[in-house]
Design a protein around this motif. Structure first.
Motif, PDB file in Angstrom:
ATOM      1  N   MET A 142       0.836  -1.210   0.000  1.00 39.86           N
ATOM      2  CA  MET A 142       0.000   0.000   0.000  1.00 39.86           C
ATOM      3  C   MET A 142       0.865   1.253   0.000  1.00 39.86           C
ATOM      4  O   MET A 142       0.548   2.240  -0.648  1.00 39.86           O
ATOM      5  N   THR A 143       1.977   1.202   0.709  1.00 42.23           N
ATOM      6  CA  THR A 143       2.848   2.379   0.780  1.00 42.23           C
ATOM      7  C   THR A 143       3.449   2.685  -0.592  1.00 42.23           C
ATOM      8  O   THR A 143       3.494   3.818  -1.023  1.00 42.23           O
ATOM      9  N   VAL A 144       3.879   1.608  -1.266  1.00 41.41           N
ATOM     10  CA  VAL A 144       4.476   1.803  -2.590  1.00 41.41           C
ATOM     11  C   VAL A 144       3.436   2.347  -3.555  1.00 41.41           C
ATOM     12  O   VAL A 144       3.694   3.251  -4.330  1.00 41.41           O
ATOM     13  N   GLN A 145       2.218   1.761  -3.465  1.00 39.29           N
ATOM     14  CA  GLN A 145       1.196   2.169  -4.412  1.00 39.29           C
ATOM     15  C   GLN A 145       0.781   3.615  -4.196  1.00 39.29           C
ATOM     16  O   GLN A 145       0.390   4.299  -5.130  1.00 39.29           O
ATOM     17  N   SER A 146       0.836   4.084  -2.949  1.00 47.06           N
ATOM     18  CA  SER A 146       0.402   5.455  -2.686  1.00 47.06           C
ATOM     19  C   SER A 146       1.579   6.325  -2.285  1.00 47.06           C
ATOM     20  O   SER A 146       1.440   7.223  -1.481  1.00 47.06           O
ATOM     21  N   SER A 147       2.750   6.081  -2.850  1.00 46.60           N
ATOM     22  CA  SER A 147       3.932   6.875  -2.519  1.00 46.60           C
ATOM     23  C   SER A 147       3.756   8.288  -3.042  1.00 46.60           C
ATOM     24  O   SER A 147       3.001   8.516  -3.991  1.00 46.60           O
ATOM     25  N   PRO A 148       4.453   9.260  -2.448  1.00 45.22           N
ATOM     26  CA  PRO A 148       4.303  10.662  -2.861  1.00 45.22           C
ATOM     27  C   PRO A 148       4.456  10.893  -4.361  1.00 45.22           C
ATOM     28  O   PRO A 148       3.658  11.623  -4.925  1.00 45.22           O
ATOM     29  N   PRO A 149       5.469  10.306  -5.053  1.00 41.80           N
ATOM     30  CA  PRO A 149       5.565  10.578  -6.492  1.00 41.80           C
ATOM     31  C   PRO A 149       4.324  10.108  -7.256  1.00 41.80           C
ATOM     32  O   PRO A 149       3.898  10.763  -8.198  1.00 41.80           O
ATOM     33  N   VAL A 150       3.759   8.975  -6.849  1.00 43.09           N
ATOM     34  CA  VAL A 150       2.581   8.466  -7.547  1.00 43.09           C
ATOM     35  C   VAL A 150       1.389   9.370  -7.303  1.00 43.09           C
ATOM     36  O   VAL A 150       0.635   9.693  -8.212  1.00 43.09           O
ATOM     37  N   ARG A 151       1.247   9.847  -6.051  1.00 45.82           N
ATOM     38  CA  ARG A 151       0.127  10.746  -5.762  1.00 45.82           C
ATOM     39  C   ARG A 151       0.282  12.053  -6.525  1.00 45.82           C
ATOM     40  O   ARG A 151      -0.683  12.608  -7.027  1.00 45.82           O
ATOM     41  N   ALA A 152       1.520  12.543  -6.602  1.00 48.15           N
ATOM     42  CA  ALA A 152       1.753  13.804  -7.314  1.00 48.15           C
ATOM     43  C   ALA A 152       1.384  13.647  -8.781  1.00 48.15           C
ATOM     44  O   ALA A 152       0.743  14.517  -9.375  1.00 48.15           O
ATOM     45  N   LEU A 153       1.782  12.536  -9.373  1.00 52.93           N
ATOM     46  CA  LEU A 153       1.486  12.313 -10.780  1.00 52.93           C
ATOM     47  C   LEU A 153      -0.016  12.215 -10.996  1.00 52.93           C
ATOM     48  O   LEU A 153      -0.549  12.770 -11.960  1.00 52.93           O
ATOM     49  N   GLY A 154      -0.698  11.513 -10.100  1.00 49.32           N
ATOM     50  CA  GLY A 154      -2.147  11.396 -10.205  1.00 49.32           C
ATOM     51  C   GLY A 154      -2.835  12.736 -10.088  1.00 49.32           C
ATOM     52  O   GLY A 154      -3.771  13.031 -10.831  1.00 49.32           O
ATOM     53  N   ALA A 155      -2.357  13.564  -9.186  1.00 47.04           N
ATOM     54  CA  ALA A 155      -2.943  14.889  -9.010  1.00 47.04           C
ATOM     55  C   ALA A 155      -2.687  15.760 -10.237  1.00 47.04           C
ATOM     56  O   ALA A 155      -3.567  16.510 -10.681  1.00 47.04           O
ATOM     57  N   ALA A 156      -1.480  15.663 -10.786  1.00 49.50           N
ATOM     58  CA  ALA A 156      -1.143  16.459 -11.982  1.00 49.50           C
ATOM     59  C   ALA A 156      -2.011  16.039 -13.157  1.00 49.50           C
ATOM     60  O   ALA A 156      -2.484  16.882 -13.933  1.00 49.50           O
ATOM     61  N   ARG A 157      -2.205  14.728 -13.282  1.00 48.31           N
ATOM     62  CA  ARG A 157      -3.066  14.235 -14.365  1.00 48.31           C
ATOM     63  C   ARG A 157      -4.491  14.731 -14.183  1.00 48.31           C
ATOM     64  O   ARG A 157      -5.159  15.102 -15.150  1.00 48.31           O
ATOM     65  N   ALA A 158      -4.953  14.745 -12.928  1.00 46.59           N
ATOM     66  CA  ALA A 158      -6.301  15.249 -12.664  1.00 46.59           C
ATOM     67  C   ALA A 158      -6.404  16.721 -13.059  1.00 46.59           C
ATOM     68  O   ALA A 158      -7.401  17.150 -13.640  1.00 46.59           O
ATOM     69  N   GLY A 159      -5.379  17.502 -12.751  1.00 48.93           N
ATOM     70  CA  GLY A 159      -5.369  18.909 -13.137  1.00 48.93           C
ATOM     71  C   GLY A 159      -5.423  19.078 -14.636  1.00 48.93           C
ATOM     72  O   GLY A 159      -6.161  19.919 -15.159  1.00 48.93           O
ATOM     73  N   ALA A 160      -4.659  18.264 -15.350  1.00 45.74           N
ATOM     74  CA  ALA A 160      -4.663  18.322 -16.811  1.00 45.74           C
ATOM     75  C   ALA A 160      -6.040  17.953 -17.357  1.00 45.74           C
ATOM     76  O   ALA A 160      -6.541  18.594 -18.293  1.00 45.74           O
ATOM     77  N   ARG A 161      -6.665  16.939 -16.761  1.00 45.04           N
ATOM     78  CA  ARG A 161      -8.003  16.530 -17.216  1.00 45.04           C
ATOM     79  C   ARG A 161      -9.029  17.623 -16.958  1.00 45.04           C
ATOM     80  O   ARG A 161      -9.892  17.893 -17.789  1.00 45.04           O
ATOM     81  N   HIS A 162      -8.938  18.261 -15.798  1.00 48.12           N
ATOM     82  CA  HIS A 162      -9.923  19.281 -15.435  1.00 48.12           C
ATOM     83  C   HIS A 162      -9.837  20.499 -16.338  1.00 48.12           C
ATOM     84  O   HIS A 162     -10.844  21.128 -16.641  1.00 48.12           O
ATOM     85  N   ILE A 163      -8.634  20.843 -16.759  1.00 48.32           N
ATOM     86  CA  ILE A 163      -8.496  22.050 -17.557  1.00 48.32           C
ATOM     87  C   ILE A 163      -8.610  21.766 -19.048  1.00 48.32           C
ATOM     88  O   ILE A 163      -8.763  22.695 -19.850  1.00 48.32           O
ATOM     89  N   ALA A 164      -8.551  20.497 -19.442  1.00 49.76           N
ATOM     90  CA  ALA A 164      -8.564  20.160 -20.870  1.00 49.76           C
ATOM     91  C   ALA A 164      -9.749  20.757 -21.639  1.00 49.76           C
ATOM     92  O   ALA A 164      -9.552  21.326 -22.721  1.00 49.76           O
ATOM     93  N   PRO A 165     -10.985  20.669 -21.133  1.00 50.71           N
ATOM     94  CA  PRO A 165     -12.098  21.276 -21.887  1.00 50.71           C
ATOM     95  C   PRO A 165     -11.932  22.783 -22.073  1.00 50.71           C
ATOM     96  O   PRO A 165     -12.280  23.326 -23.120  1.00 50.71           O
TER      97      PRO A 165
END
Lengths: 101, 247
Positions: B13-36
């Motif tokens: 669980m720690t590896v799956q939710s490590s800070p770099p992975v969370r950061a990437l997920g958040a960045a992707r979410a930001g890109a998705r939100h602004i895409a339209p």
């Protein structure tokens, strides 16, 4: 070179404007009234730009754009999908513009 | 054995939710939100490139208004003024008036930056434009915590920035092939209309938007960037007094 120097000057000052309140207010707690005022800047600014965008147009294009924005606003009240709102507005504008030509 | 299984589960669980992975997920979410919004704003970016191509200004300088100013209205004004040989004072003052509302936006986003690291507090204001402020100020994005919000901001901002620069460059290339009668510049205010609708869920937002829209009618009488700034201030003041009048 002159144009670039002027542009860079304007750019640096623009960054200063953007950053000024962020740095000034860092670590400070605002009163509820000031917080509401600054939060209100976002919808106020968006509304101002939307309405202000009409001022650059005149003649028959102006009412076409105004109606398109109204239609888009109505659609936006019922959906969160930006592309749907933009599509409704553009379709309205093109349909009306074709009628007045 | 069970304790060992628990250790492996915790490690996984720690590896799956490590800070770099969370950061990437958040960045992707930001890109998705602004895409339209990016799709809606591309026509405006192209129109800036078209304006720069038609201007006596060097194409490189015209494109450079993108990374230097990163603001559509002030970019158009700068290109037109520099192309017409306006004085440095005229150009700079015009840009400052057009962009003055970003100071108020900075005040609105300041609380969200309070717990952020210094490097981000210095970087984030550069990207402060209407689509970004509307996207990152959404309460839904702030519910995930400061780190998630920071990377969400960066994902949205970098997506918009890259698309904006590309759109301006495309406009420089396509130039006179774009017919103003197509009305593609209408897409930008339509995008902002979609964003504004989300801010009308409470009375304060409605009052601010109504007051701002009303004051913006001044633009029909005095068509310069000062109308937008004045309208933003009027709307902000109105919002400040909403709760008081509701008592």
């Amino acid at each position: 070179m002159r144009a670039l120097a002027i542009l860079i000057t304007a750019g640096v000052l623009t960054y200063g404007i953007r950053s000024s309140m962020v740095q000034l207010l860092h670590g400070r707690e605002l009163s509820p009234r000031w917080s509401r005022a600054f939060a209100g800047a976002i919808p106020a600014g968006l509304a101002a730009i939307i309405v202000g965008s009409l001022a650059a147009h005149e003649g028959q294009e102006l009412p076409c754009r105004a109606v398109a924005l109204v239609i888009a606003a109505v659609v936006a009240l019922f959906t969160n999908r930006v592309l749907l709102v933009v599509g409704a507005g553009m379709a309205t504008f093109w349909a009306l513009a074709a009628q007045v030509q | 054995m069970k304790a060992q299984d628990r250790c492996m589960t915790t490690y996984a669980m720690t590896v799956q939710s490590s800070p770099p992975v969370r950061a990437l997920g958040a960045a992707r979410a930001g890109a998705r939100h602004i895409a339209p919004l990016v799709v809606g704003l591309v026509p405006l970016g192209i129109s800036i490139g078209v304006t720069a191509a038609a201007s006596p200004l060097d194409d490189a300088v015209g494109w450079a208004t993108g990374p230097v100013l990163f603001s559509g209205a002030s970019q158009l004004t700068t290109i037109e003024l520099l192309g017409s040989g306006a004085s440095a004072v005229t150009v700079v003052l015009s840009v400052l008036v057009l962009n003055a509302r970003f100071a108020v936006y900075g005040a609105a986003v300041a609380p969200m930056l309070a717990n952020q690291p210094v490097w981000f507090r210095r970087l984030a204001p550069y990207f402060l434009v209407d689509p970004i402020i509307a996207t990152v100020s959404d309460p839904a994005t702030r519910a995930h915590g400061d780190t998630w919000w920071r990377w969400h901001y960066l994902g949205a901002a970098s997506t918009l920035w890259v698309a904006w620069m590309a759109a301006i460059a495309a406009g420089l290339v396509v130039g006179p092939r774009v017919d103003p009668a197509w009305g593609l510049d209408l897409a930008a205010p339509l995008c902002l209309t979609a964003l504004l609708a989300r801010r009308l869920r409470d009375r304060s937002g409605k009052v601010a938007a109504g007051a701002g829209a009303g004051a913006a009618m001044l633009a029909f009488v005095a068509p310069n960037g000062g109308a937008v700034l004045a309208a933003t201030v009027v709307g902000s003041v109105a919002a400040a007094f909403v709760k008081r009048s509701a008592r």
